[in-house]
Design an enzyme around this catalytic site. Structure first.
Site: not given
Lengths: 291, 795
Positions: B223, B370-371, B740
């Site tokens: 990523q 996802r945060c 998110e």
């Protein structure tokens, strides 16, 4: 996720299948839907030397109801065929309710009822259903065919009584003598999850009176549990709430669950009891509506 | 004569343009790591430890070497000889690449085999004999902090216990004073269980070292490819310009693909040693048991309350389980991520947080699943504490939130732990949500149902969260400041290519970035190619995670478009034969202020940049822009769920879910809605079914998708989405992060709803996941159910 080296054969006749199994000398596995075997091989939990793919065999993908009322399911009949079956929905409520609850749609498209019985996973749904229905399998070997009641077919977790060179060609549900009723309920954390617990109930009724009852349990023991005591209290009686409660209690007693990450033993017993009670109560409600 | 364009028609801001990426994805024409095949490529498989904690007495690889087709077997000893047995983590700790002294979690990398095909490589792994001496296993912080606990990290000098860090923030004295004045102190203990991002595509890499050119190309699932390039340059001591990292299409990331994993490093060394490309494709179990997990934090939370419901102070004490290596992916200043963003939407004068991190013999990670760096835990803890406090006070849970919200006219606002929020309409979002769910009616329905023995519940979760790190003053990873960049090149026919240092993994950058350019320049979005992920061509960026791409890289896209527009204006002035000051802009064209019908399109300007430029103006039409955001963006989410609990089985069904998101200006509303629905589904999964736990021997339960559950379409509830728009005051187009929000805010809504359904039974808390047996236990035993789901071992 790479299996060990294995030999692959896909013969066109049942005789060749049996010869290959014989030559395999116990190191061969039959591949039908492959929904259990292939993951086990990819994880290298299973490493058969020979895989005999039976998908080329003709004429084994049937399921039918014979004139006598017996139900026959061929070795290549997929779960999805049973899920969509008009025959089952009109003739066999326990099977009809179980079929859409088998794993998930992807597994149902390939997996087979007979394969599920042979795999003998204590968490397999069909074993409980066919046991409750008093069904049997037809096995074929070099010396011809024999029938084995499903109740005796499974000898332990992931073990059955087939000889190494025998193959099950069909599963059979004997003809009912009364009006059929029953159902299948299970708890799964998610579609496709193995059952936390499941209860299969199969009844044959004459009016209000139970002529025959079968109750079998999924996922609460080292193999499928035939709750014969629970079924016995129903036989010859009407489904009053007392009788239902008694049968449900005995089913819970018959369960031999272990605590694991799906729930405590106590909870699983409670589920078994709840499901038996709910199925039987539902039968009485249907009776009342009919009356 | 040219005319101003209809922005929606050209696929600009606000257009629910179909995702460009999907054309190839739905046709099976994506290019994922495993689709890449290089000539002469070898395959690598990893041998993992079956033990959670054990000393390695010996490793015998001789039988593996004997297998035809095995080209290389790597062990920790061989890595150590090249100073590569250990590597730095993103949190200033070290992590073993291949174990040398001992293994510290089940699934740790012990050896790897490189062979002609993956089957042979796997055979090679099976042929390696490792002699382990078992050591005591530690699977939770209580065990880790026991006085007689063995030291897991005995590799570290001066490490004499299992404490990874102690960290605190806030005003301790002020908080203590406020608690002394409280009418009521509401206390709750919570656990956010270990979960896993579980992208559908696991991790993998293909390292290709070319001896002739000395260039190392690594195709990998990252990523943040630019960070990897820098890290490889520093750790492997290779020159940075000779390293090319390529992230192809990624099959999801969710934070899992931020860290650098041992498999990548081994494949690089293997390629250098074999002088052939080496492919490593991780399997599902490898991904679940060894790569970055999320959460695994315990909380002792306290709220000091005034009689009227006003929160006077908050006190949080967290104990986080980081596994064997402190490998959290997070800004380096903050040891427990942005946990201290908790309570940002509430007006609370005092707050204190003390955080202790511990080592256990479990997989490392602590990635931001996802945060925005532990924000999920922060907001879950916040909203569970808020509900418990409202219940303790006997107050309505909506009203309790309303009186404590930061008011719309109170921005910029200093949060309890010191962040600066800049915008929001919190009460309005709540009102939209309550109206949509029919709050008053549901409360009545719930009351009626209770009388008939049915258990209905409603749960609310409201939160604002910090998305879009940096600014660079406060946010860096391993010293590299957190900003982003974009590069835009407009070709002579008015088509363009845009490159950024972000890395799409499902967010739809190819679609959205083109829409920002369309908005700024009036070029149709379809005329813009978007490229990311190749460090040889993409400009520098910190990558995509923590909902930072639209806030940072997206802002850079705006700014670079404005630079291009500024140059195009000069070209327009030249073409129109007027001075620049006399030129006006409307979407897609410049015109003469005094004669609106005299204009040139942006495409005509592009052609002029290559064919008719004025004297003294540099040819071409391109620019780059670096963007260092002045602040984080602060979206707000209000999530409301209603549930029915079966009092007999403990099974709970979701009746309705209402989500109100204020993420500022929406670039592509369809993509935003998709993000919210995906986030809610992950929230539901964590609340309902998901966890990774460990038995007493340290065996991971949750090592495959039969045990670690991903909700399917069958159980996923339907969602009703609503929006409020408060533009971000500092973002060039008013956008805020959103990817998110629903994952962060959603879980508490589901849990609060189930707890609400159980109100009156004496049950104040059930820790996630709220599996039916845990709800049943709470209902029948009338007590809280706490901690990670046990792996029971009776009979």
């Amino acid at each position: 996720m790479y299996p060990s080296r294995f030999r692959y054969e896909a013969p066109a006749t049942i005789e060749e299948v049996i010869d290959l199994l014989h030559d395999g000398g116990g190191e061969a596995k039959v591949l039908a839907g492959g929904q259990s075997l292939i993951p086990l091989m990819k994880l290298r939990f299973a490493a058969p030397e020979l895989v005999v793919d039976i998908n080329r065999l003709a004429g084994l993908d049937y399921h039918r109801v014979d004139p006598d009322g017996s139900i026959h399911v061929g070795a290549l009949c997929r779960h999805a065929d049973l899920e969509r079956s008009v025959l089952l929905s009109s003739k066999q409520p326990t099977m009809a309710e179980a079929a859409p609850l088998i794993a998930d749609p992807i597994v149902r498209t390939r997996g087979t009822l007979v394969g599920s019985l042979c795999h003998a996973d204590p968490q397999g749904d069909w074993a409980a259903v066919v046991t409750a229905l008093g069904g049997y399998v037809v096995a074929q070997g070099r010396d011809g065919r024999r029938t084995i009641p499903v109740d005796e077919f499974v000898s332990g977790p992931f073990q059955n009584v087939l000889a190494y060179d025998e193959i099950v060609v069909e599963a059979v549900i004997p003809p009912p003598t009364g009006t059929v009723a029953g159902g299948y309920l299970k708890l799964e954390r998610r579609v496709g999850d193995f059952a936390t617990a499941g209860s299969a109930v199969a009844l044959e009724l004459s009016g209000d009176v139970v002529l025959r009852a079968g109750i079998a349990l999924t996922g609460v023991g080292a193999s499928t549990i035939n709750a014969t005591n629970s079924a016995a209290v129903l036989t010859g009686r009407a489904l009053t709430s007392e009788v239902i409660g008694e049968a449900a209690d005995l089913a819970a007693v018959a369960a031999q669950p272990k605590s694991d990450h799906r729930g405590s033993a106590e909870y699983k017993r409670h589920l078994v009891r709840t499901f038996v009670e709910r199925i039987l109560t539902r039968v009485t409600e249907t009776q009342q509506r009919a009356a | 004569m040219t005319q101003a364009l209809d922005e929606i028609k050209i696929g600009g801001m606000g257009a629910s343009r179909r995702r460009v990426e999907d054309n190839r994805f739905i046709r099976g024409r994506g290019n994922y790591i495993d689709d890449i095949v290089l000539p002469g490529m070898l395959h690598m498989e990893i041998l993992r430890s079956p033990m959670a904690h054990a000393r390695i007495r010996s490793i015998d690889t001789s039988k593996a070497w004997d297998i035809p087709g095995v080209r290389l077997v790597l062990t920790g000893e061989m890595m150590a000889a090249r100073n590569l047995a250990w590597m730095p983590t993103l949190s200033y700790d070290t992590q073993a690449v291949l174990a040398t002294d001992k293994v510290r979690f089940q699934g740790q990398e012990v050896a790897c085999v490189i062979a002609d095909d993956p089957y042979i490589a796997k055979d090679g792994c099976d042929a390696i004999v490792v002699d382990y001496e078992p050591l005591p296993v530690i699977v939770n912080p209580t065990q880790a902090l026991a006085t007689d606990a063995p030291v897991i990290r005995d590799d570290k000098v001066n490490q004499h216990d299992n404490v990874a860090f102690d960290w605190e923030v806030g005003d301790k004295e002020g908080t203590d004073r406020a608690f002394e004045q409280a009418h009521l102190v509401s206390k709750i203990k919570l656990h956010y269980p270990r979960s896993h991002p579980s992208p559908l595509e696991c991790c993998g890499s293909i390292a290709d070292f070319d001896r002739a050119t000395s260039k190392l190309t690594v195709y990998m699932t990252s990523q943040a490819p630019h960070i990897v390039r820098a890290a490889v340059a520093m750790v492997a001591e290779l020159p940075e310009h000779m390293i090319r990292i390529v992230s192809p299409d990624l099959g999801g990331g969710f934070g899992n693909k931020v860290p650098i994993y041992p498999g990548y490093v081994m494949s690089i060394l293997a390629s250098i040693l074999t002088e052939r490309p080496v492919k490593w494709i991780e399997d599902r179990s490898g991904n679940l048991i060894s790569t970055g997990f999320g959460r695994d934090v315990y909380l002792d939370g306290e709220l000091a309350l005034r009689e009227d419901g006003k929160i006077l102070a908050v006190r949080m004490k967290t104990t986080s389980d980081h596994g064997a290596f402190f490998a959290d992916a997070q800004p380096s200043k903050f040891k427990i991520g942005l946990m201290h963003s908790a309570f940002a939407c509430y007006d609370i004068p005092y707050a204190h947080l003390s955080a202790r991190g511990v080592y256990t013999t479990k997989a490392p990670g602590g990635v931001a699943y996802r945060c925005s760096f532990r924000v999920t835990e922060a907001m879950f803890f916040q909203e569970r504490m808020v509900q418990a406090a409202a219940d303790d006070l006997g107050m309505d849970q909506a009203e309790f939130r309303r009186i404590n919200f930061v008011r719309d006219d109170d921005f910029p606002h200093r949060t309890p732990y010191g962040f600066l929020t800049d915008s929001g309409q919190y009460a309005k979002c709540l009102d939209v949500g309550l109206e949509a769910i029919g709050y008053a009616e549901f409360l009545k329905e719930k009351e009626e149902a209770r009388k008939r023995g049915r258990l209905l519940g409603i749960g609310i979760s409201t939160m604002t969260e910090p998305l879009g790190a940096g600014n660079s003053r406060e946010y860096d990873i391993l010293g590299i400041k957190m900003f982003d960049s974009a590069e835009l090149r407009v070709h002579m026919t008015g088509k363009a290519i845009l490159r950024t240092g972000a890395m799409n993994q499902g967010q739809g950058h190819q679609t959205t970035w083109a829409q920002i350019v369309a908005h700024e320049l009036g070029l149709p979005a379809d005329d813009i190619t978007v490229e990311e992920g190749d460090t040889d061509t993409a400009p520098f960026g910190m990558g995509t995670y923590a909902s930072r791409s639209t806030p940072v890289a997206g802002a850079a896209v705006s700014m670079v478009s404005r630079k291009v527009k500024a140059k195009a204006r000069k070209l327009a002035a030249h073409l129109l034969e007027v001075s620049e000051e006399d030129i006006e802009w409307e979407l897609g064209r410049f015109y003469v202020r005094s004669a609106r019908d005299r204009g040139v399109s942006i495409q005509e300007c592009a052609m002029a940049a290559y064919s008719n430029m004025p004297d003294g103006l540099e040819p071409g039409l391109e620019a780059n822009a670096y963007y260092d955001p002045p602040n984080l963006t602060w979206p707000f989410g209000c999530y409301i769920a209603t549930v029915e609990v079966d009092p007999v089985t403990g099974v709970w069904d979701v009746l309705r879910v209402v989500a109100v998101d204020d993420c500022g200006v929406r670039i592509n509303p369809m993509i935003v809605e998709g993000q919210i629905m995906g986030g809610l589904t992950e929230a539901y999964a964590m609340a309902n079914m998901q966890f990774i736990t460990f038995d007493a021997e340290g065996n991971c339960v949750g090592s495959n998708f039969m045990d670690y559950l991903i909700p399917s379409a069958w159980e996923t509830p339907g969602y009703e989405l609503h929006e409020v728009v408060t533009p971000c005051p500092h973002h060039p187009i008013g956008a805020k992060g959103v990817g998110e929000c629903a994952t962060v805010g959603g879980p508490a809504a589901f849990v609060n709803a189930v707890i609400d359904a159980l109100k009156g039974t004496g049950v104040r808390n059930i820790d996630m996941p709220l599996l039916p047996d845990r709800v049943y236990e709470a209902l029948t035993q009338k007590h809280d159910v706490s901690g990670a789901p046990p792996v029971r071992t009776d009979n």
